[in-house]
Design an enzyme around this catalytic site. Structure first.
Site, PDB file in Angstrom:
ATOM      1  N   CYS A  50      -3.854   9.458   2.071  1.00 23.50           N
ATOM      2  CA  CYS A  50      -4.192   8.292   1.240  1.00 23.50           C
ATOM      3  C   CYS A  50      -5.632   7.823   1.432  1.00 23.50           C
ATOM      4  O   CYS A  50      -6.067   6.885   0.753  1.00 23.50           O
ATOM      5  CB  CYS A  50      -3.229   7.153   1.544  1.00 23.50           C
ATOM      6  SG  CYS A  50      -1.509   7.631   1.334  1.00 23.50           S
ATOM      7  N   HIS A  63      -6.215  -1.855   2.425  1.00 15.06           N
ATOM      8  CA  HIS A  63      -5.311  -0.739   2.136  1.00 15.06           C
ATOM      9  C   HIS A  63      -3.949  -1.293   1.727  1.00 15.06           C
ATOM     10  O   HIS A  63      -3.368  -0.851   0.739  1.00 15.06           O
ATOM     11  CB  HIS A  63      -5.201   0.166   3.357  1.00 15.06           C
ATOM     12  CG  HIS A  63      -4.428   1.418   3.109  1.00 15.06           C
ATOM     13  ND1 HIS A  63      -4.783   2.320   2.135  1.00 15.06           N
ATOM     14  CD2 HIS A  63      -3.304   1.916   3.696  1.00 15.06           C
ATOM     15  CE1 HIS A  63      -3.925   3.335   2.136  1.00 15.06           C
ATOM     16  NE2 HIS A  63      -3.015   3.106   3.054  1.00 15.06           N
ATOM     17  N   GLU A  87      -3.350  -4.150   9.720  1.00 11.82           N
ATOM     18  CA  GLU A  87      -4.656  -4.143   9.059  1.00 11.82           C
ATOM     19  C   GLU A  87      -5.296  -5.527   9.088  1.00 11.82           C
ATOM     20  O   GLU A  87      -6.506  -5.663   9.297  1.00 11.82           O
ATOM     21  CB  GLU A  87      -4.528  -3.659   7.619  1.00 11.82           C
ATOM     22  CG  GLU A  87      -5.873  -3.572   6.909  1.00 11.82           C
ATOM     23  CD  GLU A  87      -5.791  -3.069   5.492  1.00 11.82           C
ATOM     24  OE1 GLU A  87      -6.853  -2.812   4.894  1.00 11.82           O
ATOM     25  OE2 GLU A  87      -4.663  -2.929   4.969  1.00 11.82           O
ATOM     26  N   LYS A 145      -2.832  -2.929  -4.638  1.00  8.42           N
ATOM     27  CA  LYS A 145      -1.654  -2.077  -4.808  1.00  8.42           C
ATOM     28  C   LYS A 145      -0.436  -2.881  -5.234  1.00  8.42           C
ATOM     29  O   LYS A 145       0.559  -2.305  -5.702  1.00  8.42           O
ATOM     30  CB  LYS A 145      -1.357  -1.323  -3.513  1.00  8.42           C
ATOM     31  CG  LYS A 145      -2.360  -0.241  -3.149  1.00  8.42           C
ATOM     32  CD  LYS A 145      -1.929   0.515  -1.898  1.00  8.42           C
ATOM     33  CE  LYS A 145      -2.938   1.594  -1.511  1.00  8.42           C
ATOM     34  NZ  LYS A 145      -4.185   1.027  -0.955  1.00  8.42           N
ATOM     35  N   HIS A 190       0.779   2.582  -5.294  1.00  7.01           N
ATOM     36  CA  HIS A 190      -0.066   3.345  -4.369  1.00  7.01           C
ATOM     37  C   HIS A 190      -0.386   4.703  -4.974  1.00  7.01           C
ATOM     38  O   HIS A 190       0.494   5.553  -5.106  1.00  7.01           O
ATOM     39  CB  HIS A 190       0.672   3.506  -3.042  1.00  7.01           C
ATOM     40  CG  HIS A 190      -0.177   4.024  -1.936  1.00  7.01           C
ATOM     41  ND1 HIS A 190      -1.474   4.471  -2.109  1.00  7.01           N
ATOM     42  CD2 HIS A 190       0.087   4.182  -0.598  1.00  7.01           C
ATOM     43  CE1 HIS A 190      -1.960   4.874  -0.950  1.00  7.01           C
ATOM     44  NE2 HIS A 190      -1.034   4.705  -0.023  1.00  7.01           N
ATOM     45  N   PHE A 219      -1.818   9.024   6.211  1.00  6.89           N
ATOM     46  CA  PHE A 219      -1.010   9.780   7.165  1.00  6.89           C
ATOM     47  C   PHE A 219      -1.903  10.791   7.889  1.00  6.89           C
ATOM     48  O   PHE A 219      -2.769  11.422   7.280  1.00  6.89           O
ATOM     49  CB  PHE A 219       0.105  10.532   6.443  1.00  6.89           C
ATOM     50  CG  PHE A 219       1.258   9.668   5.991  1.00  6.89           C
ATOM     51  CD1 PHE A 219       1.329   8.327   6.316  1.00  6.89           C
ATOM     52  CD2 PHE A 219       2.286  10.219   5.239  1.00  6.89           C
ATOM     53  CE1 PHE A 219       2.398   7.546   5.902  1.00  6.89           C
ATOM     54  CE2 PHE A 219       3.358   9.451   4.814  1.00  6.89           C
ATOM     55  CZ  PHE A 219       3.416   8.105   5.144  1.00  6.89           C
TER      56      PHE A 219
END
Length: 424
Positions: free
Chosen positions: A171, A311, A322, A343, A348, A408
């Protein structure tokens, strides 16, 4: 070192068929998530996603579209818009005749990413082989499914000869592609770059696989409110698709051709957690490292940051971690920085997310307004950052923003933007 400025944008997203309509949707707080109507949707645990509003085949000739995976189709649509928005003509006209567009192909680079790649082509052709035999498999299967296909197709379209690159870092992929384009220009290898990302994996296998690992929201009865970053009821992300592309170039190159300028790509920071293949480091140390590197790369101080496009995927652990990493990076300056999670509206886009959110970050500085995070009913208590829950005005003067993308594998990328040099 020359400033690297942004001169063109293109996008095809769950909120709009192009970049301007996508921005309008973000500012309006429009929701791009919907229940899927495909026959297979009832057979997977999650029945909703955020699909693009405009089919890419509406804009690509059928013979060309048949030789591309959906991810490449979306990338071409966004790249074509960005190229035109930058005031550039394609190097060949509709009849295939050369056009002198003033761009030296030896100084033009493409960096376009994807997180997963040509999944529809891979699985679709596998189904054909199983059901109808190998002789019915398309001879274009490999060029369609390979991860570098979107970048390669863009490179062919614009005649880029300085290099065509495809970072694949889950991502964080498209933010890394933008960072790579910045590096290519700063290293003197190119004067202009087409950068961004794409993803098209709304398909039963990814939906089932992400659901099995408890990464997706399962609000099948209320999909429009499923993506809810920093809400206490968040239960996972919503899968989206789309593409976003920007044109970046040295300020000298842009001014020499009279280009309009949206703002400056001021810096980038990259780090890795080295913690887990899917879980982020709960300390947020790697995320904070990427943000600090971006600030240093851009020669910015924490007090310069007025906005962070986070994010913020709407996962229980990720959002809170975050928020604390933003606070640890900006310190007390975090009190004055508006943090948002777009998002919540777009879902996403995986490998396309960073590019889309970079567009939102630049437009926020240019238009001096930050789109709000929708669907927050009960804000996570004691968050150490200032979450924008509605579209909020930014002050006058010089502004800077950060865009975070994490993936990831522990990939962390932060991009820094300013409204400096904007001429639009």
């Amino acid at each position: 070192m020359s400033d690297v400025v942004i001169t063109g944008f293109g996008a095809t997203t769950p909120l709009g068929a192009d970049a301007p309509s996508t921005w309008e949707g973000l500012v309006a707080g429009r929701n791009g998530v919907h229940t899927l109507t495909a026959d297979w949707a009832a057979d997977v645990p999650v029945h909703f996603a955020a699909s693009v509003v405009d089919e890419p085949t509406n804009h690509i000739a059928r013979p060309q579209a048949r030789r591309m995976d959906r991810s490449s189709q979306l990338a071409i649509v966004a790249a074509r818009e960005a190229w035109g928005d930058a005031g550039l003509a394609l190097p060949r006209d509709e009849d295939g005749e050369p056009v002198d567009n003033g761009i030296d192909p030896e100084r033009l680079v493409v960096c376009c990413a994807t997180g997963i790649g040509g999944l529809h082509s891979l699985l679709g052709q596998w189904d054909i082989q199983k059901d109808r035999g190998f002789r019915r498999v398309s001879p274009f299967t490999i060029p369609m499914l390979m991860a570098n296909a979107p970048a390669a197709n863009i490179g062919l379209m614009v005649n880029a000869k300085a290099g065509v690159h495809t970072p694949v870092s889950a991502c964080a992929s498209s933010s890394e592609a933008i960072s790579l384009g910045l590096d290519q220009i700063r290293l003197g290898r190119a004067d202009i770059a087409v950068v961004g990302g794409t993803e098209a994996v709304i398909h039963p296998l990814p939906l089932a696989a992400f659901a099995q690992m408890q990464a997706l929201s399962k609000r099948n009865d209320d999909p429009e409110h499923a993506s809810r970053p920093w809400d206490t009821g968040r239960d996972g992300f919503v899968l989206g698709e789309g593409a976003a592309v920007m044109i970046i170039e040295t300020i000298e190159h842009a001014k020499a051709r009279g280009a309009k300028i949206y703002g400056t790509l001021a810096g980038a920071g990259i780090s890795a957690d080295s913690h887990d293949i899917v879980q982020p480091d709960p300390t947020g140390a790697g995320q904070a490292s990427a943000m600090r590197k971006a600030l240093a790369s851009a020669d910015l101080a924490p007090r310069d940051i007025v906005h962070v496009n986070a994010h913020a995927t709407s996962t229980p652990q990720g959002d809170e971690a975050e928020a604390h990493s933003i606070r640890s990076t900006l310190g007390d300056a975090a009190d004055d920085a508006l943090v948002t999670g777009t998002k919540s509206m777009t879902g996403h886009l995986l490998g396309g997310a960073g590019a889309l959110e970079s567009y939102a970050s630049v437009m926020a500085l240019l238009e001096r307004k930050v789109p709000g995070t929708i669907n927050i009913e009960n804000l996570e208590p004691d968050l150490p950052v200032n979450i924008a829950q509605k579209t909020t005005e930014l002050p006058e003067g010089d502004l800077a923003a950060l865009n975070n993308s994490f993936g990831f594998g522990g990939h962390n990328v932060t991009l820094a933007f300013t409204n400096a040099n904007a001429t639009r």
